[in-house]
Scaffold this active site. Sequence first.
Site, PDB file in Angstrom:
ATOM      1  N   GLY A 243       3.483   4.082   2.075  1.00 43.92           N
ATOM      2  CA  GLY A 243       3.466   3.760   0.644  1.00 43.92           C
ATOM      3  C   GLY A 243       4.192   4.758  -0.239  1.00 43.92           C
TER       4      GLY A 243
ATOM      5  CG  ASP B 145      -8.804   4.058  -3.363  1.00 45.86           C
ATOM      6  OD1 ASP B 145      -9.130   3.724  -4.506  1.00 45.86           O
ATOM      7  OD2 ASP B 145      -9.193   3.445  -2.361  1.00 45.86           O
TER       8      ASP B 145
ATOM      9  CE  LYS C  15      -6.836   1.337  -7.297  1.00 48.12           C
ATOM     10  NZ  LYS C  15      -7.110   0.519  -6.100  1.00 48.12           N
TER      11      LYS C  15
ATOM     12  CG  PHE D 142      -5.721  -4.264  -3.988  1.00 47.71           C
ATOM     13  CD1 PHE D 142      -6.391  -3.282  -3.269  1.00 47.71           C
ATOM     14  CD2 PHE D 142      -4.506  -4.722  -3.512  1.00 47.71           C
ATOM     15  CE1 PHE D 142      -5.858  -2.785  -2.085  1.00 47.71           C
ATOM     16  CE2 PHE D 142      -3.972  -4.228  -2.324  1.00 47.71           C
ATOM     17  CZ  PHE D 142      -4.663  -3.257  -1.618  1.00 47.71           C
TER      18      PHE D 142
ATOM     19  NE  ARG E  15       3.962  -0.767   3.410  1.00 48.79           N
ATOM     20  CZ  ARG E  15       2.852  -0.030   3.293  1.00 48.79           C
ATOM     21  NH1 ARG E  15       2.639   0.678   2.201  1.00 48.79           N
ATOM     22  NH2 ARG E  15       1.965  -0.006   4.263  1.00 48.79           N
TER      23      ARG E  15
HETATM   24  P1  IMP Z   1      -7.684   7.416   0.082  1.00 52.01           P
HETATM   25  O1  IMP Z   1      -7.425   8.125  -1.225  1.00 52.01           O
HETATM   26  O2  IMP Z   1      -7.844   8.356   1.226  1.00 52.01           O
HETATM   27  O3  IMP Z   1      -8.822   6.437  -0.039  1.00 52.01           O
HETATM   28  O4  IMP Z   1      -6.435   6.525   0.482  1.00 52.01           O
HETATM   29  C1  IMP Z   1      -5.439   6.228  -0.420  1.00 52.01           C
HETATM   30  C2  IMP Z   1      -4.588   5.153   0.205  1.00 52.01           C
HETATM   31  O5  IMP Z   1      -5.248   3.895   0.070  1.00 52.01           O
HETATM   32  C3  IMP Z   1      -3.261   4.998  -0.507  1.00 52.01           C
HETATM   33  O6  IMP Z   1      -2.285   5.810   0.053  1.00 52.01           O
HETATM   34  C4  IMP Z   1      -2.969   3.540  -0.296  1.00 52.01           C
HETATM   35  O7  IMP Z   1      -2.335   3.366   0.950  1.00 52.01           O
HETATM   36  C5  IMP Z   1      -4.329   2.885  -0.229  1.00 52.01           C
HETATM   37  N1  IMP Z   1      -4.673   2.263  -1.532  1.00 52.01           N
HETATM   38  C6  IMP Z   1      -5.606   2.655  -2.407  1.00 52.01           C
HETATM   39  N2  IMP Z   1      -5.648   1.843  -3.488  1.00 52.01           N
HETATM   40  C7  IMP Z   1      -4.696   0.917  -3.293  1.00 52.01           C
HETATM   41  C8  IMP Z   1      -4.221  -0.211  -4.077  1.00 52.01           C
HETATM   42  O8  IMP Z   1      -4.670  -0.522  -5.184  1.00 52.01           O
HETATM   43  N3  IMP Z   1      -3.209  -0.923  -3.522  1.00 52.01           N
HETATM   44  C9  IMP Z   1      -2.662  -0.629  -2.306  1.00 52.01           C
HETATM   45  N4  IMP Z   1      -3.060   0.416  -1.556  1.00 52.01           N
HETATM   46  C10 IMP Z   1      -4.080   1.180  -2.043  1.00 52.01           C
HETATM   47 MG    MG Z   2      -0.764   5.353   1.472  1.00 47.55          MG
END
Ligand code: IMP
Ligand code: MG
Length: 180
Positions: A43, A101, A129, A150, A163
């Site tokens: 991403g 996230d 977020k 999302f 993407r």
């Molecule tokens: P975390 O912070 O470890 O939960 O993971 C973050 C990852 O979750 C990001 O790099 C994205 O790949 C994925 N992610 C979180 N929110 C979204 C969203 O709204 N759309 C798409 N991918 C998301």
């Molecule tokens: Mg990611």
Amino acid sequence: MHQDIERILLDEQEIQTIVARLGQQITEDYRGKELLVVGVLTGGVFFTADLVRAIQLPCTLDFVGVSSYRNTTESGELVMTKDLTLPVAGKDVLVVEDIVDTGRTLRRLMELFQRRGAASVKLCALLDKPAARKTDITADYVGKQVANEFLVGYGLDYAQQYRNLPVIGVLKPEIYDTKP
Ligand code: IMP
Ligand code: MG
């Protein structure tokens, strides 16, 4: 606009305005340092590619692949699908990610770079977020804070799709309600 997008959150112009602002800030902060930019696959590739071109300093660039534990245990260790090619020892590492996230994956990744002897480890996230956070991680550079919706496009996926959209948009809820 793509038919699966409910509304556009950031258009191409708005994304590039954010990239320019962050690039300028990073340029000021990292002058004289040994900057190693680490983009997080998959991403983060679009944002990383744009951001490094807005950083007006010599720097090196590498990518890391990680898999996050979105649906499994909270204490699972970091799984790297691709490790760095370059050494981080003595480098000022800037991790670049599309969105923070829960923050779990990034936190583990940054701790790993610290253990490997990085001079500093900071985080630059295009989107943040805060409502979804499950760790105390805070991004040092944030493009925009967003609500717990999302999002897809500009690197962000749903089931590996979307993407390549040039904008960031809110995915229509019926898309993830109908797909398995
Ligand atoms: P975390 O912070 O470890 O939960 O993971 C973050 C990852 O979750 C990001 O790099 C994205 O790949 C994925 N992610 C979180 N929110 C979204 C969203 O709204 N759309 C798409 N991918 C998301
Ligand atoms: Mg990611």
